[in-house]
Design a protein around this motif. Structure first.
Motif, PDB file in Angstrom:
ATOM      1  N   ALA A  36       0.857  -1.182   0.000  1.00 25.10           N
ATOM      2  CA  ALA A  36       0.000   0.000   0.000  1.00 25.10           C
ATOM      3  C   ALA A  36       0.891   1.228   0.000  1.00 25.10           C
ATOM      4  O   ALA A  36       1.995   1.207   0.547  1.00 25.10           O
ATOM      5  CB  ALA A  36      -0.921   0.005   1.223  1.00 25.10           C
ATOM      6  N   GLN A  37       0.399   2.315  -0.622  1.00 20.41           N
ATOM      7  CA  GLN A  37       1.222   3.511  -0.735  1.00 20.41           C
ATOM      8  C   GLN A  37       0.760   4.655   0.148  1.00 20.41           C
ATOM      9  O   GLN A  37       1.362   5.730   0.143  1.00 20.41           O
ATOM     10  CB  GLN A  37       1.282   3.972  -2.188  1.00 20.41           C
ATOM     11  CG  GLN A  37      -0.057   4.365  -2.790  1.00 20.41           C
ATOM     12  CD  GLN A  37       0.064   4.765  -4.246  1.00 20.41           C
ATOM     13  OE1 GLN A  37       1.174   5.039  -4.745  1.00 20.41           O
ATOM     14  NE2 GLN A  37      -1.056   4.802  -4.950  1.00 20.41           N
ATOM     15  N   ASN A  38      -0.317   4.456   0.901  1.00 22.48           N
ATOM     16  CA  ASN A  38      -0.743   5.476   1.868  1.00 22.48           C
ATOM     17  C   ASN A  38      -1.610   4.798   2.927  1.00 22.48           C
ATOM     18  O   ASN A  38      -1.938   3.613   2.834  1.00 22.48           O
ATOM     19  CB  ASN A  38      -1.501   6.620   1.185  1.00 22.48           C
ATOM     20  CG  ASN A  38      -2.722   6.148   0.428  1.00 22.48           C
ATOM     21  OD1 ASN A  38      -3.624   5.530   0.991  1.00 22.48           O
ATOM     22  ND2 ASN A  38      -2.763   6.423  -0.881  1.00 22.48           N
ATOM     23  N   ALA A  42      -3.590   1.199   3.126  1.00 27.14           N
ATOM     24  CA  ALA A  42      -3.135   0.249   4.144  1.00 27.14           C
ATOM     25  C   ALA A  42      -4.311  -0.348   4.903  1.00 27.14           C
ATOM     26  O   ALA A  42      -4.357  -1.560   5.153  1.00 27.14           O
ATOM     27  CB  ALA A  42      -2.180   0.940   5.113  1.00 27.14           C
ATOM     28  N   ILE A  43      -5.269   0.493   5.275  1.00 28.64           N
ATOM     29  CA  ILE A  43      -6.452   0.018   5.997  1.00 28.64           C
ATOM     30  C   ILE A  43      -7.232  -0.978   5.144  1.00 28.64           C
ATOM     31  O   ILE A  43      -7.647  -2.039   5.606  1.00 28.64           O
ATOM     32  CB  ILE A  43      -7.341   1.206   6.407  1.00 28.64           C
ATOM     33  CG1 ILE A  43      -6.622   2.075   7.442  1.00 28.64           C
ATOM     34  CG2 ILE A  43      -8.677   0.724   6.965  1.00 28.64           C
ATOM     35  CD1 ILE A  43      -7.308   3.397   7.723  1.00 28.64           C
ATOM     36  N   ALA A  44      -7.416  -0.636   3.866  1.00 26.83           N
ATOM     37  CA  ALA A  44      -8.164  -1.507   2.960  1.00 26.83           C
ATOM     38  C   ALA A  44      -7.434  -2.823   2.711  1.00 26.83           C
ATOM     39  O   ALA A  44      -8.039  -3.906   2.722  1.00 26.83           O
ATOM     40  CB  ALA A  44      -8.423  -0.783   1.637  1.00 26.83           C
ATOM     41  N   GLU A  45      -6.124  -2.751   2.491  1.00 29.04           N
ATOM     42  CA  GLU A  45      -5.351  -3.956   2.211  1.00 29.04           C
ATOM     43  C   GLU A  45      -5.231  -4.849   3.436  1.00 29.04           C
ATOM     44  O   GLU A  45      -5.203  -6.082   3.333  1.00 29.04           O
ATOM     45  CB  GLU A  45      -3.967  -3.586   1.682  1.00 29.04           C
ATOM     46  CG  GLU A  45      -3.973  -2.975   0.278  1.00 29.04           C
ATOM     47  CD  GLU A  45      -4.563  -3.944  -0.742  1.00 29.04           C
ATOM     48  OE1 GLU A  45      -4.007  -5.041  -0.917  1.00 29.04           O
ATOM     49  OE2 GLU A  45      -5.601  -3.603  -1.347  1.00 29.04           O
ATOM     50  N   ALA A  46      -5.166  -4.239   4.615  1.00 28.82           N
ATOM     51  CA  ALA A  46      -5.124  -5.040   5.847  1.00 28.82           C
ATOM     52  C   ALA A  46      -6.428  -5.809   6.014  1.00 28.82           C
ATOM     53  O   ALA A  46      -6.428  -6.993   6.386  1.00 28.82           O
ATOM     54  CB  ALA A  46      -4.868  -4.137   7.052  1.00 28.82           C
ATOM     55  N   ALA A  47      -7.546  -5.149   5.721  1.00 36.42           N
ATOM     56  CA  ALA A  47      -8.846  -5.823   5.808  1.00 36.42           C
ATOM     57  C   ALA A  47      -8.949  -6.949   4.779  1.00 36.42           C
ATOM     58  O   ALA A  47      -9.571  -7.986   5.031  1.00 36.42           O
ATOM     59  CB  ALA A  47      -9.965  -4.810   5.599  1.00 36.42           C
TER      60      ALA A  47
END
Length: 235
Positions: A36-38, A42-47
């Protein structure tokens, strides 16, 4: 391998992400599952991936690493967050620790130290240079003004003092050891107890202080006045 530690790499610079991914993927027990680049990504990719660990930069556009760390840990979409930073990210760094990050690592760390830090964070331990921890916290807290600063007060506030008073003698020893940046194994050797006993004491310290990680407990030790700037001495 099926039991590999899964990692999400977050940094706003693509070349940094690529370098981190290359180093981590070279380890047989670590797998990078996303980037993730911001902070929002990051929140979306972690989910999406629910990784064991997020390797998080702090200075990023749209949403910084401090806010992203808090959101991810509040949502429970990653096992831990490890901050990767530069030494001049002081405010971001302490903010991330207060948000629950498990530790921090300098961006110039080599592949061996990076892999060791990832493994340590995912098992609930930490790999943080004690000198870096001491320099950062002492500088920040000795110059900070206002409530919560341990730099100019001889006694902690009533609420913080009550928390310290609630700790047993052994729990205070463990808190002091956490403030020094010691690992579980080092604490066990110093106190002549088992690793399992250390883990129990750390769990109790985290519960009583309201800390989300051992590093956050170390910050509490300084801010409460339990450990004062200069107490640990120099190298």
């Amino acid at each position: 391998m099926s039991d590999a530690v899964t990692v999400l790499v977050v940094d706003d610079q693509s070349i940094v992400r690529a370098g981190l991914r290359t180093m981590l993927d070279a380890e047989p027990d670590i797998t990078v599952v996303g980037e993730a680049q911001n902070g929002r990504e990051a929140i979306a990719e972690a989910a999406r991936h629910r990784p064991d660990l997020v390797l998080m930069d702090v200075r990023m556009p749209e949403l910084d690493g401090v806010q992203a760390t808090r959101a991810i840990l509040d949502a429970g979409t990653a096992g831990a967050v490890l901050i990767i930073t530069t030494f001049d990210d002081e405010e971001y760094l302490l903010g991330s620790v207060r948000a629950g990050a498990s530790g921090f690592l300098l961006k110039d760390a080599g592949p061996d130290l990076l892999a060791a830090a990832v493994r340590a964070a995912t098992r609930g331990d930490s790999l943080i240079d004690p000198a870096m921890t001491r320099a950062l916290l002492q500088h920040r807290l000795s110059t900070a003004a206002g409530p919560g600063s341990a730099g100019t007060s001889d006694e902690p506030g009533d609420a913080l003092g009550a928390v310290i008073a609630s700790l047993s003698g052994r729990e205070r020893e463990v808190l002091a050891a956490l403030a020094r940046g010691l690992s579980n194994a080092e604490i066990a050797a110093e106190l002549f107890v088992s690793d399992a006993t250390v883990k129990t004491h750390i769990s109790n310290v985290l519960l009583k202080t309201g800390a989300r990680s051992r590093v956050q407990a170390a910050v509490f030790a300084y801010e409460s006045g339990f450990v004062r700037p200069g107490w640990l001495g120099g190298e």
